[in-house]
Design an enzyme around this catalytic site. Structure first.
Site, PDB file in Angstrom:
ATOM      1  CD  GLU A  75      -2.797   1.788   0.514  1.00 33.51           C
ATOM      2  OE1 GLU A  75      -3.801   0.772   0.084  1.00 33.51           O
ATOM      3  OE2 GLU A  75      -2.411   2.768  -0.124  1.00 33.51           O
ATOM      4  CG  ASP A 125      -7.254   4.434  -5.830  1.00 29.80           C
ATOM      5  OD1 ASP A 125      -8.127   4.533  -5.014  1.00 29.80           O
ATOM      6  OD2 ASP A 125      -6.066   4.042  -5.581  1.00 29.80           O
ATOM      7  CG  ASP A 161     -17.600   0.231  -5.298  1.00 29.10           C
ATOM      8  OD1 ASP A 161     -16.400   0.218  -5.738  1.00 29.10           O
ATOM      9  OD2 ASP A 161     -18.204   1.468  -4.648  1.00 29.10           O
ATOM     10  CB  THR A 199     -12.655  -3.681   2.186  1.00 29.19           C
ATOM     11  OG1 THR A 199     -13.408  -2.964   1.228  1.00 29.19           O
ATOM     12  CG2 THR A 199     -12.152  -4.861   1.828  1.00 29.19           C
ATOM     13  CG  PHE A 201     -12.554   2.168  -0.491  1.00 26.65           C
ATOM     14  CD1 PHE A 201     -11.518   2.389   0.443  1.00 26.65           C
ATOM     15  CD2 PHE A 201     -12.820   3.225  -1.307  1.00 26.65           C
ATOM     16  CE1 PHE A 201     -10.646   3.706   0.552  1.00 26.65           C
ATOM     17  CE2 PHE A 201     -12.179   4.641  -1.155  1.00 26.65           C
ATOM     18  CZ  PHE A 201     -11.057   4.783  -0.107  1.00 26.65           C
TER      19      PHE A 201
HETATM   20  C1  LIG Z   1      -9.984   2.540  -3.150  1.00 24.54           C
HETATM   21  S1  LIG Z   1      -8.868   2.173  -1.934  1.00 24.54           S
HETATM   22  C2  LIG Z   1      -9.458   0.465  -1.286  1.00 24.54           C
HETATM   23  C3  LIG Z   1      -8.689   0.139  -0.104  1.00 24.54           C
HETATM   24  C4  LIG Z   1      -9.093  -1.451   0.172  1.00 24.54           C
HETATM   25  N1  LIG Z   1      -8.694  -2.308  -0.531  1.00 24.54           N
HETATM   26  C5  LIG Z   1     -10.571  -1.114   0.546  1.00 24.54           C
HETATM   27  O1  LIG Z   1     -11.292  -2.188   0.272  1.00 24.54           O
HETATM   28  O2  LIG Z   1     -10.947  -0.658   1.831  1.00 24.54           O
HETATM   29  C6  LIG Z   1      -7.532   1.751  -3.182  1.00 24.54           C
HETATM   30  C7  LIG Z   1      -6.124   1.796  -2.423  1.00 24.54           C
HETATM   31  O3  LIG Z   1      -5.263   1.477  -3.272  1.00 24.54           O
HETATM   32  C8  LIG Z   1      -3.809   2.049  -2.815  1.00 24.54           C
HETATM   33  N2  LIG Z   1      -3.004   1.899  -4.104  1.00 24.54           N
HETATM   34  C9  LIG Z   1      -3.507   2.225  -5.259  1.00 24.54           C
HETATM   35  N3  LIG Z   1      -2.553   2.190  -6.259  1.00 24.54           N
HETATM   36  C10 LIG Z   1      -1.346   1.244  -5.751  1.00 24.54           C
HETATM   37  C11 LIG Z   1      -0.387   0.856  -5.967  1.00 24.54           C
HETATM   38  N4  LIG Z   1       0.176   1.019  -7.316  1.00 24.54           N
HETATM   39  N5  LIG Z   1       0.461   0.285  -5.308  1.00 24.54           N
HETATM   40  C12 LIG Z   1       0.125   0.276  -4.100  1.00 24.54           C
HETATM   41  N6  LIG Z   1      -1.425   0.816  -3.412  1.00 24.54           N
HETATM   42  C13 LIG Z   1      -1.767   1.328  -4.163  1.00 24.54           C
HETATM   43  C14 LIG Z   1      -4.311   3.413  -2.577  1.00 24.54           C
HETATM   44  O4  LIG Z   1      -3.583   4.222  -1.956  1.00 24.54           O
HETATM   45  C15 LIG Z   1      -5.696   3.109  -1.930  1.00 24.54           C
HETATM   46  O5  LIG Z   1      -5.401   2.875  -0.623  1.00 24.54           O
END
Ligand SMILES: C[S@@+](CC[C@H](N)C(=O)[O-])C[C@H]1O[C@@H](n2cnc3c(N)ncnc32)[C@H](O)[C@@H]1O
Length: 221
Positions: A75, A125, A161, A199, A201
């Site tokens: 992360e 994301d 989602d 989770t 999100f």
């Molecule tokens: C929308 S959040 C979802 C977090 C968690 N999986 C949840 O469902 O609650 C997406 C996460 O992916 C991380 N992220 C995005 N691209 C990444 C990458 N290339 N390497 C590591 N983390 C990444 C972001 O920092 C963010 O915390």
């Protein structure tokens, strides 16, 4: 082109302490050098990776439920990493290691071929504007990396989602048919697997009335 924009946010005093005191125990620094999972975990148990674990609640829950498995969480968001470190301390966890780095680079440079039993990508994301779609992490080049590091019979499990991201993931993974087989049958999503904890999100998506879709693919022999 990165799949994230770093918005650091402030660390709580607890998270500051976590980085100072717990990073040596659970943290793995990025270096463009291939890891030896056996050395990292001190055993040869199966290794699972969660990409973008957010605050790490799902990773901590999976690790508690499966002490005979090893988990590597990757992360970029510092407060999320700090949150997980505190959770791991509370759980007295010994089967989790944490990296704070771009997962794309970790996969390309640190993970050995056929070293993983599974990879989780929960609620990546969505980059929902069309001009940002190229930032989505699940691109054909990354699918090739997944195929390289997941051993035959190992799984890739994604959940989202965002309907059009689910469709895009399904399309890209289906196109990689020589590498991955859909466990639900061609083009089908799986019912929510029990092993995926709810989770942060996901809760947010459900509040917004979004439908959640899970994809589980197996690395072919
Ligand atoms: C929308 S959040 C979802 C977090 C968690 N999986 C949840 O469902 O609650 C997406 C996460 O992916 C991380 N992220 C995005 N691209 C990444 C990458 N290339 N390497 C590591 N983390 C990444 C972001 O920092 C963010 O915390």
């Amino acid at each position: 082109m990165r799949s994230f924009v770093l918005r650091e946010g402030r660390l709580t005093p607890g998270q500051e302490r976590a980085f100072a005191e717990l990073w040596p125990r659970f943290g793995v620094d990025y270096a463009p050098q291939v890891l030896d999972p056996g050395e990292l975990f001190g055993n040869r148990n199966p290794v699972f990776v969660e990409i973008g674990f957010g605050n790490g609640e799902s990773l901590a829950a999976m690790a508690r439920a499966n002490p005979q498995r090893n988990y590597l969480g990757i992360e970029v968001h510092r407060p999320g990493v700090g949150h997980l470190l505190l959770k791991l301390e509370e759980d007295r966890s010994s089967n989790v290691r944490v990296m704070r780095h771009d997962a794309v680079e970790v996969f390309a440079n640190m993970l050995p071929a056929a070293s993983l039993h599974g990879v989780y990508l929960f609620f990546p994301d969505p980059w929902h504007k069309k001009r940002h779609h190229k930032r989505r992490i699940l691109q054909p080049a990354f699918i090739d990396q997944l195929a390289r590091v997941i051993r035959p019979g190992g799984r890739f499990h994604a959940a989202t989602d965002w309907e059009d991201y689910a469709t895009q993931m399904m399309q890209s993974l289906t196109e990689a048919d020589q590498l991955f087989e859909n466990t639900a049958g061609t083009g089908a999503f799986v019912p929510r697997p029990d092993e995926r904890p709810l989770t942060k999100f996901e809760r947010r998506g459900l509040r917004l009335g979004h439908e959640v879709r899970d994809l589980v693919f197996v690395r072919r022999e």
